[in-house]
Write an enzyme that holds these catalytic residues in place. Structure first.
Site, short mmCIF file in Angstrom:
data_model
loop_
_atom_site.label_atom_id
_atom_site.label_comp_id
_atom_site.label_asym_id
_atom_site.label_seq_id
_atom_site.Cartn_x
_atom_site.Cartn_y
_atom_site.Cartn_z
N SER A 1 16.31 6.34 -4.46
CA SER A 1 15.05 5.70 -6.26
C SER A 1 15.09 6.17 -6.90
CB SER A 1 13.86 5.45 -5.40
OG SER A 1 13.67 4.64 -4.12
N GLY B 1 6.35 -6.60 -0.25
CA GLY B 1 5.76 -6.29 1.43
C GLY B 1 6.12 -6.84 2.00
N ARG C 1 10.88 10.96 3.01
CA ARG C 1 9.75 10.99 1.94
C ARG C 1 9.03 9.54 2.71
NH1 ARG C 1 12.02 6.64 -1.72
NH2 ARG C 1 10.83 6.93 -3.93
N CYS D 1 9.71 1.19 2.81
CA CYS D 1 10.93 0.29 3.29
C CYS D 1 12.79 0.58 2.89
CB CYS D 1 11.31 -0.86 1.23
SG CYS D 1 10.93 0.20 0.24
N GLU E 1 11.44 -2.31 11.56
CA GLU E 1 11.37 -0.90 11.20
C GLU E 1 9.79 -0.46 11.98
OE1 GLU E 1 9.72 -2.66 6.88
OE2 GLU E 1 9.75 -1.10 5.96
N LYS F 1 -2.50 -8.21 -8.33
CA LYS F 1 -3.08 -7.97 -7.20
C LYS F 1 -2.03 -6.70 -5.80
CE LYS F 1 -3.02 -8.62 -2.76
NZ LYS F 1 -4.01 -7.48 -2.53
N TRP G 1 1.16 -1.43 -0.24
CA TRP G 1 0.10 0.14 0.15
C TRP G 1 0.99 1.04 0.06
CZ3 TRP G 1 1.70 2.97 3.94
CH2 TRP G 1 1.84 1.77 5.03
N ARG H 1 6.79 -0.80 -11.77
CA ARG H 1 8.13 -0.68 -11.43
C ARG H 1 7.69 -2.14 -12.31
NH1 ARG H 1 11.41 0.75 -5.97
NH2 ARG H 1 10.85 -1.81 -4.95
N GLU I 1 10.76 -8.33 -2.72
CA GLU I 1 11.42 -7.24 -2.37
C GLU I 1 10.36 -6.57 -0.88
OE1 GLU I 1 12.93 -4.87 -3.97
OE2 GLU I 1 13.67 -5.01 -6.47
N LEU I 2 11.26 -7.13 -0.04
CA LEU I 2 10.39 -6.79 1.21
C LEU I 2 11.52 -5.90 2.55
CD1 LEU I 2 11.74 -10.79 1.68
CD2 LEU I 2 9.57 -9.38 0.65
P1 NAP Z 1 2.70 -7.05 3.70
O1 NAP Z 1 1.34 -7.01 4.64
O2 NAP Z 1 3.45 -8.01 2.73
O3 NAP Z 1 1.37 -6.35 2.26
C1 NAP Z 1 2.24 -6.56 0.86
C2 NAP Z 1 0.93 -7.54 -0.15
O4 NAP Z 1 1.31 -8.82 0.19
C3 NAP Z 1 -0.68 -6.74 -0.01
O5 NAP Z 1 -0.51 -6.87 -1.58
C4 NAP Z 1 -1.11 -8.12 0.69
O6 NAP Z 1 -2.15 -7.87 0.62
C5 NAP Z 1 0.02 -9.35 0.54
N1 NAP Z 1 -0.40 -10.33 0.92
C6 NAP Z 1 -0.74 -10.53 2.49
N2 NAP Z 1 -0.73 -11.08 3.00
C7 NAP Z 1 -0.61 -12.57 1.64
C8 NAP Z 1 -0.21 -13.39 1.62
N3 NAP Z 1 -0.60 -14.52 2.25
N4 NAP Z 1 -0.10 -14.04 0.07
C9 NAP Z 1 -0.38 -13.48 -0.67
N5 NAP Z 1 -0.30 -12.19 -0.82
C10 NAP Z 1 -1.16 -11.17 0.96
O7 NAP Z 1 3.08 -5.43 3.93
P2 NAP Z 1 2.32 -3.67 3.63
O8 NAP Z 1 2.38 -3.67 5.14
O9 NAP Z 1 1.31 -3.75 2.77
O10 NAP Z 1 3.65 -3.32 3.08
C11 NAP Z 1 4.64 -2.67 3.79
C12 NAP Z 1 5.99 -3.86 3.79
O11 NAP Z 1 6.22 -3.31 2.63
C13 NAP Z 1 7.28 -3.40 4.30
O12 NAP Z 1 7.84 -4.48 5.36
C14 NAP Z 1 8.05 -2.63 3.82
O13 NAP Z 1 9.05 -2.78 3.78
C15 NAP Z 1 7.90 -3.68 2.17
N6 NAP Z 1 8.59 -2.84 1.13
C16 NAP Z 1 9.48 -3.05 0.79
C17 NAP Z 1 10.07 -2.68 -0.63
C18 NAP Z 1 10.98 -2.86 -1.66
O14 NAP Z 1 11.33 -2.57 -2.86
N7 NAP Z 1 11.57 -3.59 -0.64
C19 NAP Z 1 9.23 -1.33 -1.25
C20 NAP Z 1 7.81 -1.44 -0.79
C21 NAP Z 1 7.45 -1.57 0.68
P3 NAP Z 1 -3.49 -7.57 1.32
O15 NAP Z 1 -3.38 -6.10 1.70
O16 NAP Z 1 -4.73 -7.46 1.17
O17 NAP Z 1 -3.23 -7.38 2.86
#
Ligand code: NAP
Length: 487
Positions: free
Chosen positions: A451, A238, A288, A294, A391, A184, A160, A169, A260-261
């Protein structure tokens, strides 16, 4: 911005599933509400896909793959280029949608749109530069030909925090390479991706190449797609926790995987740093996207001789930021994306303070509606504070101190994550020692943002693997085929 601008922006989104080039309701007409984090109201109801809807999206991606792979590269590039232009023309509308569903101020949304759309321009240029190799075998008896072909249907799961850029990307290089896809977006911010789907269709993307599934039954709907033998690649941005689970699921199909975690970026300030630049860099690296990145600096590791001055100047800048609804003029910091996120930030600050950290500015959530948290600077943060390992994902800057360069590097690397690090110093030899010694996929030297669509973005350790952007970005969507030619 007026209420009618907000209404018009929301009305520009199809709140349905986009499958095989058609907008349609979810099975049984199920929907879920998308919340405005500035006041908790529901902006719009969006289709809530079932397992069957997910399968339909996968069928559409599989059905379109062969023809799409055979499309002239120039045509694929032109579609991306047209989409880049449409996004740029409609920046105001998209920024409003993004701000409403996510909370960040309009200027942050516009910055994301400039960054995110650039992936389409960059990969429109890469589409026509996919090449192979021809060589003579060492024994001279055969000729060796290598060629690149699209990987095949791809599942893309995005977070999100950058609802456009984390999608473009992946979508940009997939389109350039000739892959079809199921996307998704996060359930908290699906509107930006739905808006983008319509723009790509308008730009001429054939039916079935891009399919968008919005759902709250996320794991249930995604797992059958990950395990579908027709899927060839999974790309995920995520949390590390969800990423690990998806890697396990992807083992069955031996999928190509990009992850990308999470991050836990250190921001090093040495005693010879230009402090003006370091404070400017700190504001960028921390604030930012309101710290919901992340790449956000999570730990400020500052030489003891400059820590007091750096902390004071940084705190003055943080305290001067205006907090309010992202759609209002002059706002620097909007609400965090949801109550859970705000509560996690508060919990991490309370934990650090309970262990001895001192609050220089901020340190609490303002009273009233919306999921706001005040820009915060903490000093004397002990190493056992949770935020030294976890984080924060919000507008909170903890400052730690060091004496020796080697200790600073050891502190920076003392984390399971390895996405990005920042370092401020004017000593040329130290610059080299530092960027070589940091265990991260990216390093910013005397700059608070790394970035860039023309550079390979990605991490090591628990921050994942694979690279997005740059010349490397398209390789993630291509297979290399070798052909041996006898004379
Ligand atoms: P998240 O909870 O892991 O969710 C990311 C995506 O995964 C969402 O679309 C989510 O859907 C989906 N998801 C959740 N559970 C799943 C499952 N069991 N199977 C398949 N998909 C599933 O992460 P977030 O809170 O949205 O994002 C924040 C995280 O992203 C932070 O840790 C951040 O560091 C990381 N991030 C990393 C980068 C990078 O490039 N390294 C860039 C941006 C963000 P729902 O929305 O329906 O839960």
């Amino acid at each position: 911005m007026s209420e009618s601008d907000e209404k018009l922006a929301i009305e520009a989104v199809h709140p349905q599933l986009f499958i095989g080039g058609e907008w349609r309701d979810a099975e049984g007409g199920k929907t879920f509400g998308v919340e405005d984090p500035s006041n908790g109201s529901i902006l719009v109801e969006v289709a809530d896909a079932s397992v069957g809807d997910g399968k339909d999206a996968m069928d559409a991606a599989v059905g379109a793959q062969k023809e799409w792979a055979a499309t002239p590269p120039r045509d694929r590039g032109e579609i991306l280029r047209r989409a880049f232009e449409l996004i740029t023309e409609r920046t105001d509308e998209l920024a409003m949608i993004m701000t409403l569903e996510m909370g960040k101020p309009l200027k942050e949304s516009k910055a994301e749109i400039a960054y995110g759309s650039e992936f389409f321009r960059w990969f429109s240029e890469e589409a026509v530069r996919i090449a192979g190799r021809y060589s003579v075998a060492p024994n001279g008896a055969t000729r060796l030909l290598t060629m690149k072909q699209p990987v095949g249907p791809v599942l893309m799961i995005t977070p999100w925090n950058f609802p456009l850029a984390m999608g473009t990307r992946k979508i940009g290089p997939a389109i350039a390479a000739g892959c079809t896809m199921v996307v998704k977006p996060a359930a908290l911010t699906p509107l930006t991706m739905l808006w983008l789907g319509a723009v790509l269709a308008e730009a001429g993307l054939p039916k079935g190449v891009l399919n968008i599934v919005t759902t709250t039954a996320t794991g249930e709907v995604m797992e059958p797609i990950v395990r579908d033998p027709r899927l060839r690649k999974l790309t995920f941005t995520g949390s590390t926790e969800v990423g690990r689970r998806l890697v396990e699921q992807s083992a069955e199909g031996l999928l190509r995987v990009s992850m990308e975690l999470g991050g836990n970026a250190p921001f090093l300030v040495f005693d010879d740093a230009d402090l003006d630049k370091a404070v400017d860099g700190a504001m960028l690296a921390k604030m930012r996207n309101i710290g919901e990145a992340c790449t956000a600096a999570n730990r400020f590791i500052v030489h003891e001789s400059v820590a007091e001055e750096f902390g004071r100047r940084f705190a003055e800048r943080m305290a001067a930021l205006s907090v309010g609804r992202g759609t209002d003029d002059g706002i620097d910091v909007g609400p965090l994306v949801e109550a859970k996120q705000r509560d996690k930030v508060a919990e991490l600050v309370d934990d650090a303070v309970a262990k001895g950290a001192k609050v220089v500015t901020g340190g609490s959530a303002p009273e009233g509606e919306g999921y706001y948290y005040s820009p915060t600077v903490l000093v004397d943060v002990p190493l056992d504070a949770r935020m030294s390992k976890e984080e924060v994902f919000g507008p909170v800057a903890p400052i730690f101190t060091f004496t020796e360069e080697a200790d600073a590097l050891a502190m920076a690397n003392d984390t399971e994550f390895g996405l990005v690090a920042y370092a401020f110093t004017q000593d040329y030899a130290r610059v080299i020692r530092v960027y070589e010694g940091l265990e991260t996929g990216m390093v910013g030297i005397n700059q608070g943002v790394v970035s860039n669509p023309a550079a390979p973005f990605g991490g090591v350790k628990s921050s994942g693997f694979g690279r997005e952007g740059g010349a490397e970005g398209i390789e993630e969507y291509l297979e290399t085929k070798y052909v041996g030619l006898a004379l």
